[in-house]
Design an enzyme around this catalytic site. Structure first.
Site, PDB file in Angstrom:
ATOM      1  N   LYS A  58     -20.282 -17.321  -2.324  1.00  0.00           N
ATOM      2  CA  LYS A  58     -21.652 -16.959  -1.929  1.00  0.00           C
ATOM      3  C   LYS A  58     -22.334 -15.991  -2.883  1.00  0.00           C
ATOM      4  O   LYS A  58     -21.761 -14.974  -3.267  1.00  0.00           O
ATOM      5  CB  LYS A  58     -21.631 -16.351  -0.524  1.00  0.00           C
ATOM      6  CG  LYS A  58     -21.337 -17.376   0.553  1.00  0.00           C
ATOM      7  CD  LYS A  58     -21.620 -16.816   1.924  1.00  0.00           C
ATOM      8  CE  LYS A  58     -21.676 -17.926   2.966  1.00  0.00           C
ATOM      9  NZ  LYS A  58     -21.883 -17.383   4.305  1.00  0.00           N
ATOM     10  N   GLY A  75     -13.552  -3.649  -0.666  1.00  0.00           N
ATOM     11  CA  GLY A  75     -14.922  -3.151  -0.746  1.00  0.00           C
ATOM     12  C   GLY A  75     -15.103  -2.095  -1.825  1.00  0.00           C
ATOM     13  O   GLY A  75     -16.136  -2.054  -2.497  1.00  0.00           O
ATOM     14  N   ARG A  85       0.830  -1.217   0.000  1.00  0.00           N
ATOM     15  CA  ARG A  85       0.000   0.000   0.000  1.00  0.00           C
ATOM     16  C   ARG A  85       0.859   1.260   0.000  1.00  0.00           C
ATOM     17  O   ARG A  85       0.491   2.268  -0.604  1.00  0.00           O
ATOM     18  CB  ARG A  85      -0.942   0.006   1.208  1.00  0.00           C
ATOM     19  CG  ARG A  85      -2.109  -0.939   0.999  1.00  0.00           C
ATOM     20  CD  ARG A  85      -3.063  -0.935   2.167  1.00  0.00           C
ATOM     21  NE  ARG A  85      -4.256  -1.700   1.839  1.00  0.00           N
ATOM     22  CZ  ARG A  85      -5.178  -2.052   2.712  1.00  0.00           C
ATOM     23  NH1 ARG A  85      -5.050  -1.687   3.978  1.00  0.00           N
ATOM     24  NH2 ARG A  85      -6.224  -2.744   2.347  1.00  0.00           N
ATOM     25  N   GLY A  97      -9.327 -10.309  -3.458  1.00  0.00           N
ATOM     26  CA  GLY A  97      -8.211 -11.041  -2.844  1.00  0.00           C
ATOM     27  C   GLY A  97      -7.965 -12.420  -3.423  1.00  0.00           C
ATOM     28  O   GLY A  97      -6.837 -12.771  -3.776  1.00  0.00           O
TER      29      GLY A  97
END
Length: 457
Positions: A249, A435, A75, A412
């Site tokens: 999911k 997100g 990062r 990820g």
């Protein structure tokens, strides 16, 4: 002169220095809009009067070990091009970020342990190592200490000042205007290069740019790249966009699938979530992963794709085992079933990967796409032989990239799969956001991007 070169839109002359946007940035078509970027901001700064101080929201929320040593500096590395553009142009960079969740510091219950553990002071040595610049730290993010530290920055520029963890003050997450004013007080201009927090309307993300002139606010290299690759609402006429959504999911990917049905021409669904769709089509799925409460939703999504004239590709065969594997299995212990209405996976078997027929179908379906986004694996890629479906897909993406398609990998697990197959360089772009990536794909407007004005190309 401080101008943007019309023929090479990625190249700018600022104070006799040539600065360039990353070569990875896609070209913009005539008439297409884009957000102001760090180089537009530097070019708009008033000339003369010495160095200006550019306030940059970065994402330095990096993992550290018990001794405060950074275990993954990606990062920080991601923000370096933006920081270097600012200091090379003869200005100073003031960096602000959050780190962790310092709830005890916010409530006043901290005995000093949490403050010490989550201080941005930990990033200073790494920042010095990566930039070789004059890097300073101040142990607050607003107020007199910051004012004094800013007044001491060199008039010729080239320095970096890191402010203390923004979330030590609870007003950051609440976007309190007085706090945003405190941050903006030291800024001649503002740049947001924190894609990981661009989906949060915090003071440092949307509060500060609301207080400064719009031509002096922009997005950094990292955010500009993410937006250019992940925003499908701003396309050329000849673009044909495909999205591949995998993972386990339906419920977690539901907003993304719904958003993409409106934005892409081709939608490919694989991984564990595809078995819920198989059940919705009347296909037996054995003991495969299934969200019973999502079967009706899956039926509706299949209908919606049909009514909107979209191509929805679902697995037509599955590689199965009798139980979830604890380690690599031999192919003899697996069985491949065709996924057809009235047939499917026999009782006692669970689907763990897409089969070869599906891989061929997906490859053909993606061949005509000009832009492809891949988010989520096709199967249990960590365990052989259930890695073959994901590997076949990554190979197809590599081929499409070589033929000129823009391929983007986000999420990820998808990135981990690329790394496992040694293919991180095989695609056009690897997204860094979690997100934020999913929200942008869902067609949501990110507050951190909305706060920056458009630059007419």
């Amino acid at each position: 002169s401080q101008t943007q070169n019309a023929h090479h839109p990625h190249t700018y002359q600022i104070k006799n220095i040539t600065l360039t946007m990353p070569p990875t940035m896609p070209e913009y078509a005539p008439g297409q809009t884009r957000k102001r970027n760090v180089l537009d901001v530097l070019a708009a700064l008033p000339k003369g009067e010495g160095a200006k101080n550019v306030l940059v929201r970065v994402d330095f929320n990096v993992p550290m070990d018990a001794d405060g040593k950074i275990t993954d500096d990606s990062r920080i590395r991601g923000a370096i091009p933006t920081i270097e553009a600012i200091i090379k142009s003869g200005n100073n960079a003031i960096l602000m970020s959050h780190m962790g969740r310092p709830k005890k510091v916010q409530t006043g219950e901290d005995d000093g342990t949490q403050r010490a553990a989550l201080s941005l002071n930990h990033v200073i040595p790494k920042l010095k190592e990566l930039t070789g610049a004059d890097v300073r730290f101040v142990d607050d993010c607003i107020g007199d200490k910051v004012k004094d530290a800013v007044s001491e920055l060199p008039k010729e520029g080239g320095a970096i000042l890191v402010l203390e963890n923004l979330r030590f003050r609870k007003d950051e997450e609440k976007n309190v205007e007085s706090f945003a004013k405190g941050l903006a007080a030291s800024a001649d201009a503002y740049v947001n290069d924190a894609f990981g927090t661009a989906h949060r309307a915090h003071a440092s993300v949307s509060g500060v740019p609301a207080l400064l002139p719009k031509e002096l606010c922009g997005i950094g290299y990292l955010v500009a790249s993410e937006v250019a690759y992940l925003d499908f609402s701003n396309l050329g006429e000849k673009d044909k966009v495909a999205a591949i959504i995998g993972g386990s999911k339906v419920s977690t990917k539901l907003p993304v699938i719904k958003g993409l049905i409106n934005q892409v021409q081709i939608l490919v669904l694989g991984g564990g979530l595809a078995y819920t769709f198989a059940k919705a089509q009347g296909i037996s799925i054995g003991t495969s992963l299934c969200e019973e409460e999502m079967v009706e939703t899956a039926k509706q999504l299949i209908e919606e794709a049909k009514s909107k004239g979209k191509t929805l590709l679902l697995p037509i065969d599955a590689v199965c085992a009798k139980s979830f594997p604890s380690g690599p299995m031999s192919k003899e212990d697996t069985k491949t079933f065709d996924l057809v209405p009235g047939g499917g996976i026999e009782e006692g078997w669970m689907g763990l990967d897409v089969g070869p027929k599906t891989s061929a179908l997906f490859k053909d379906g993606l061949a005509e796409a000009t832009k492809i986004i891949f988010n989520g694996p096709m199967g249990v890629f960590e365990i052989s032989p259930f890695d073959e479906g994901t590997k076949a897909l990554v190979d197809a993406l590599e081929e499409d990239t070589k033929k000129g398609a823009i391929t983007v990998v986000g999420g990820g697990d998808s990135v981990a799969a690329l790394e496992q197959f040694g293919k991180t360089d095989a695609v056009s772009y690897v997204s860094t956001g979690g997100g934020a990536t999913l929200e942008l794909l869902s067609g949501d407007v990110l507050p951190g991007v909305a706060a920056i004005s458009d630059f007419e190309v």
